[in-house]
Design an enzyme around this catalytic site. Structure first.
Site, PDB file in Angstrom:
ATOM      1  N   GLN A  73       7.209  -3.468   0.353  1.00  0.00           N
ATOM      2  CA  GLN A  73       7.417  -4.179   1.536  1.00  0.00           C
ATOM      3  C   GLN A  73       8.952  -3.528   2.120  1.00  0.00           C
ATOM      4  OE1 GLN A  73       6.409  -6.889  -0.854  1.00  0.00           O
ATOM      5  NE2 GLN A  73       4.309  -5.898  -0.191  1.00  0.00           N
TER       6      GLN A  73
ATOM      7  N   GLY B   1       0.936  -1.214   0.116  1.00  0.00           N
ATOM      8  CA  GLY B   1      -0.038   0.114  -0.178  1.00  0.00           C
ATOM      9  C   GLY B   1       0.917   1.349  -0.017  1.00  0.00           C
ATOM     10  N   HIS B   2       0.936   1.752  -1.282  1.00  0.00           N
ATOM     11  CA  HIS B   2       1.921   2.995  -1.288  1.00  0.00           C
ATOM     12  C   HIS B   2       1.182   4.456  -1.483  1.00  0.00           C
ATOM     13  CE1 HIS B   2       5.570   0.360  -2.864  1.00  0.00           C
ATOM     14  NE2 HIS B   2       4.893  -0.179  -1.641  1.00  0.00           N
TER      15      HIS B   2
HETATM   16  P1  GDP Z   1       4.980   2.867   1.729  1.00  0.00           P
HETATM   17  O1  GDP Z   1       4.357   1.427   1.934  1.00  0.00           O
HETATM   18  O2  GDP Z   1       6.548   2.599   2.087  1.00  0.00           O
HETATM   19  O3  GDP Z   1       4.747   3.460   0.534  1.00  0.00           O
HETATM   20  O4  GDP Z   1       4.564   3.772   2.988  1.00  0.00           O
HETATM   21  P2  GDP Z   1       2.623   3.901   3.430  1.00  0.00           P
HETATM   22  O5  GDP Z   1       2.159   4.609   2.245  1.00  0.00           O
HETATM   23  O6  GDP Z   1       2.277   2.469   3.597  1.00  0.00           O
HETATM   24  O7  GDP Z   1       3.052   4.622   4.617  1.00  0.00           O
HETATM   25  C1  GDP Z   1       3.735   5.966   4.905  1.00  0.00           C
HETATM   26  C2  GDP Z   1       2.671   6.805   5.408  1.00  0.00           C
HETATM   27  O8  GDP Z   1       3.326   8.194   5.745  1.00  0.00           O
HETATM   28  C3  GDP Z   1       1.815   7.532   4.290  1.00  0.00           C
HETATM   29  O9  GDP Z   1       0.348   7.705   5.161  1.00  0.00           O
HETATM   30  C4  GDP Z   1       2.269   8.403   3.864  1.00  0.00           C
HETATM   31  O10 GDP Z   1       1.461   9.458   3.254  1.00  0.00           O
HETATM   32  C5  GDP Z   1       3.060   9.080   5.104  1.00  0.00           C
HETATM   33  N1  GDP Z   1       4.168   9.987   4.945  1.00  0.00           N
HETATM   34  C6  GDP Z   1       5.011   9.816   4.115  1.00  0.00           C
HETATM   35  N2  GDP Z   1       6.015  10.608   4.286  1.00  0.00           N
HETATM   36  C7  GDP Z   1       6.005  11.314   5.444  1.00  0.00           C
HETATM   37  C8  GDP Z   1       6.411  12.200   6.237  1.00  0.00           C
HETATM   38  O11 GDP Z   1       7.502  12.784   5.740  1.00  0.00           O
HETATM   39  N3  GDP Z   1       5.942  12.930   7.463  1.00  0.00           N
HETATM   40  C9  GDP Z   1       4.645  12.451   7.657  1.00  0.00           C
HETATM   41  N4  GDP Z   1       3.865  13.003   8.680  1.00  0.00           N
HETATM   42  N5  GDP Z   1       3.811  11.359   6.852  1.00  0.00           N
HETATM   43  C10 GDP Z   1       4.550  10.985   5.878  1.00  0.00           C
HETATM   44  P1  IMO Z   2       4.141  -1.772   1.893  1.00  0.00           P
HETATM   45  O1  IMO Z   2       4.964  -2.049   0.380  1.00  0.00           O
HETATM   46  C1  IMO Z   2       3.948  -3.375   5.725  1.00  0.00           C
HETATM   47  C2  IMO Z   2       3.591  -7.811   6.226  1.00  0.00           C
HETATM   48  C3  IMO Z   2       2.176  -8.427   6.599  1.00  0.00           C
HETATM   49  C4  IMO Z   2       2.658  -9.336   7.403  1.00  0.00           C
HETATM   50  C5  IMO Z   2       3.763  -9.857   6.409  1.00  0.00           C
HETATM   51  C6  IMO Z   2       3.151 -11.274   5.371  1.00  0.00           C
HETATM   52  O2  IMO Z   2       3.283  -0.822   1.648  1.00  0.00           O
HETATM   53  O3  IMO Z   2       5.614  -1.380   2.650  1.00  0.00           O
HETATM   54  P2  IMO Z   2       1.826 -10.998   3.325  1.00  0.00           P
HETATM   55  O4  IMO Z   2       0.425 -10.652   3.106  1.00  0.00           O
HETATM   56  O5  IMO Z   2       2.943 -10.567   2.242  1.00  0.00           O
HETATM   57  O6  IMO Z   2       2.012 -12.482   3.199  1.00  0.00           O
HETATM   58  O7  IMO Z   2       2.328 -10.539   4.884  1.00  0.00           O
HETATM   59  O8  IMO Z   2       4.208  -8.793   5.632  1.00  0.00           O
HETATM   60  N1  IMO Z   2       3.537  -6.940   4.985  1.00  0.00           N
HETATM   61  C7  IMO Z   2       3.795  -5.440   4.936  1.00  0.00           C
HETATM   62  N2  IMO Z   2       3.668  -4.622   5.766  1.00  0.00           N
HETATM   63  N3  IMO Z   2       4.088  -2.985   4.537  1.00  0.00           N
HETATM   64  C8  IMO Z   2       4.014  -3.745   3.302  1.00  0.00           C
HETATM   65  O9  IMO Z   2       4.020  -3.263   2.079  1.00  0.00           O
HETATM   66  C9  IMO Z   2       3.687  -5.158   3.534  1.00  0.00           C
HETATM   67  N4  IMO Z   2       3.094  -6.248   2.773  1.00  0.00           N
HETATM   68  C10 IMO Z   2       3.219  -7.227   3.724  1.00  0.00           C
HETATM   69  O10 IMO Z   2       1.545  -7.448   7.575  1.00  0.00           O
HETATM   70  O11 IMO Z   2       3.123  -9.289   8.526  1.00  0.00           O
HETATM   71 MG    MG Z   3       2.655   0.697   2.733  1.00  0.00          MG
END
Ligand code: GDP
Ligand code: IMO
Ligand code: MG
Length: 426
Positions: free
Chosen positions: A225, A41-42
């Site tokens: 991940q 989830g990005h």
């Molecule tokens: P990803 O899976 O590595 O792409 O990260 P996620 O999107 O799952 O989680 C990162 C969260 O932090 C998201 O809700 C972003 O919008 C937020 N985010 C990213 N950079 C920053 C930052 O510098 N400060 C804050 N407060 N939030 C951030």
């Molecule tokens: P992004 O790309 C955080 C975690 C799950 C679980 C383990 C195995 O957004 O950083 P799976 O469904 O892959 O078999 O689950 O990995 N997990 C993540 N945790 N960010 C992710 O992706 C993840 N993708 C899988 O929560 O612990």
């Molecule tokens: Mg994520």
């Protein structure tokens, strides 16, 4: 940074990869996902709008960029179809610039069912997966019983493959797990219609990527991940089922190692983990609660509360080395504002002994006691800071400590979710 850049998470995922990919996309011709699936989830913020991407590369919000889902990704056609429709509904057209490798393995309904059923069998040792069918799909790939996108989009091939697969999977579902069997017609109807919808996007992406390389185009490789979830180097078995680390990018995209010029590691200024497994620096207390609320640490894919804790420099050192990281982007720095004291774990101890290196065994990692170094916090809100030297002294000291503990330069500091909230250092 070099022509082709790999961006990869160095902790347990959710480090802010989506934001950095979106910002860097401007400088690259194509963005490539190479492992994982809809477990990712990005999050990308564009103006006041927020997008959460699961399978589509995070460069998609730049209309002129090519976005490639390469062979190493496992693709749920239902999820991808929904994602494409949702993007279209919000004015983001993907036609003619989103591509899916014909070698991608298809996540089938039985993979998602098995994911849940296998978890249930684990009792209190659950991985707490995202239930997106990731593990069972990669298992079929390794067992050579998977179905690939090239097969899905050819009904004459897909029909008998589906019948054969369901014959075996239904026996496992009913006889081993006591679950209901899956109906052939139901899956055929839905998957045939996804196949028709997705067919125009499917192609040989190895040829395509090599063609782009020949034309001198630049590639941005988008990891999903984080290294601590890597199937080889993470906290096995509490990991995902793909090769998350930089080596996975070559097999996952069909590119030779020599075509990856630089590796940018994405690091949160603290640590989070969603799901089960060891987490030495976890703060199951008011510090953890502070980080969770201030950082809005709830899963972008599942909505689950993320476990929060201090930055772990022992784990980080290990993942920097395994990935061959050349520089770091330090994320969510603003979340630390207001804490009187900030800690970094600089060693693991068991009894009187300090461990050398990073333990390969999850049980051993569960038993370590973190050794912390303490740093002064800062009060000021840093969300609007544009230049590194405008950060509070204590924040600069914290960044310097991370550089010295990892031997790696911090090239970017992120102070908020927006595109503009990024401090670049030269
Ligand atoms: P990803 O899976 O590595 O792409 O990260 P996620 O999107 O799952 O989680 C990162 C969260 O932090 C998201 O809700 C972003 O919008 C937020 N985010 C990213 N950079 C920053 C930052 O510098 N400060 C804050 N407060 N939030 C951030
Ligand atoms: P992004 O790309 C955080 C975690 C799950 C679980 C383990 C195995 O957004 O950083 P799976 O469904 O892959 O078999 O689950 O990995 N997990 C993540 N945790 N960010 C992710 O992706 C993840 N993708 C899988 O929560 O612990
Ligand atoms: Mg994520």
């Amino acid at each position: 940074m070099g022509k082709n850049l790999l961006v990869t998470g160095l902790q347990w995922g959710d480090e802010g990869k989506g934001k950095i990919i979106d910002v860097l996309s401007r400088q690259y011709d194509a963005v490539v996902r190479f492992q994982g699936g809809a477990n990712a989830g990005h999050t990308v913020h564009v103006g006041e709008e927020k997008f959460v991407l699961h399978l589509v590369p995070s460069g998609i919000l730049h209309p002129e960029k090519q976005c490639i889902i390469a062979n190493g990704v496992v693709v749920d056609p239902e999820c991808l179809t929904e994602e494409i429709e949702a993007l279209k509904a919000r004015g983001c057209d993907v036609d003619g610039r989103l591509w899916i490798s014909d070698r991608c393995h298809v996540v089938m309904p039985y993979h998602k069912m098995m994911d849940g059923l296998q978890e249930a069998e684990l009792g209190d040792r659950q991985i707490q997966t995202t239930r997106r069918g990731i593990g069972p799909c990669y298992a079929d790939k390794a067992a050579r019983t998977g179905i690939r996108f090239g097969e899905l989009v050819d009904p004459e091939i897909f029909r008998p493959r589906l019948r054969q697969a369901l014959d075996v999977k239904n026996r496992i579902l009913t006889r081993i797990h006591g679950a209901d069997p899956i109906d052939f017609d139901d899956v055929w109807d839905s998957y045939h219609s996804y196949a028709e919808r997705l067919k125009p996007f499917v192609r040989d992406t190895v040829d395509m990527l090599h063609g782009l390389e020949r034309e001198g185009k630049s590639l941005l490789l988008e990891g999903a991940q984080g290294a601590m979830l890597d199937i080889n180097f993470g906290t096995y078995p509490y990991v995902t089922s793909s090769n998350v680390c930089s080596g996975g990018a070559t097999v996952g995209a069909g590119l030779p190692p020599s075509s990856i010029d630089d590796v940018l590691g994405i690091v949160k200024a603290y640590c989070t983990r969603v799901g089960g497994g060891p987490f030495p620096t976890e703060q199951d207390n008011e510090v953890g609660a502070y980080l969770r609320e201030k950082g809005n640490e709830y899963g972008s894919t599942t909505g689950r509360a993320r476990r929060c804790g201090w930055l772990d420099a022992v784990a980080l050192n290990y993942t920097v080395r395994v990935n061959g990281v050349s520089s770091l982007s330090l994320m969510l720095m603003d979340v630390l504002s207001g804490l009187p004291e900030i800690r970094i774990c600089t060693g693991y101890r068991t009894g009187a002994r300090t461990l050398e290196g990073f333990p390969s065994d999850a049980g051993a990692l569960e038993r370590v006691e973190p050794v912390y170094e303490s740093f002064k916090g800062w009060e000021a809100d840093i969300a609007d800071v544009k230049r590194f030297d405008q950060l509070p002294e204590a924040a600069m000291d914290y960044v310097a400590a991370i550089e010295s503990l990892t031997g790696t330069q911090v090239k970017m500091v992120s102070v908020g979710p927006k595109r503009s909230q990024l401090i670049l250092r030269d």
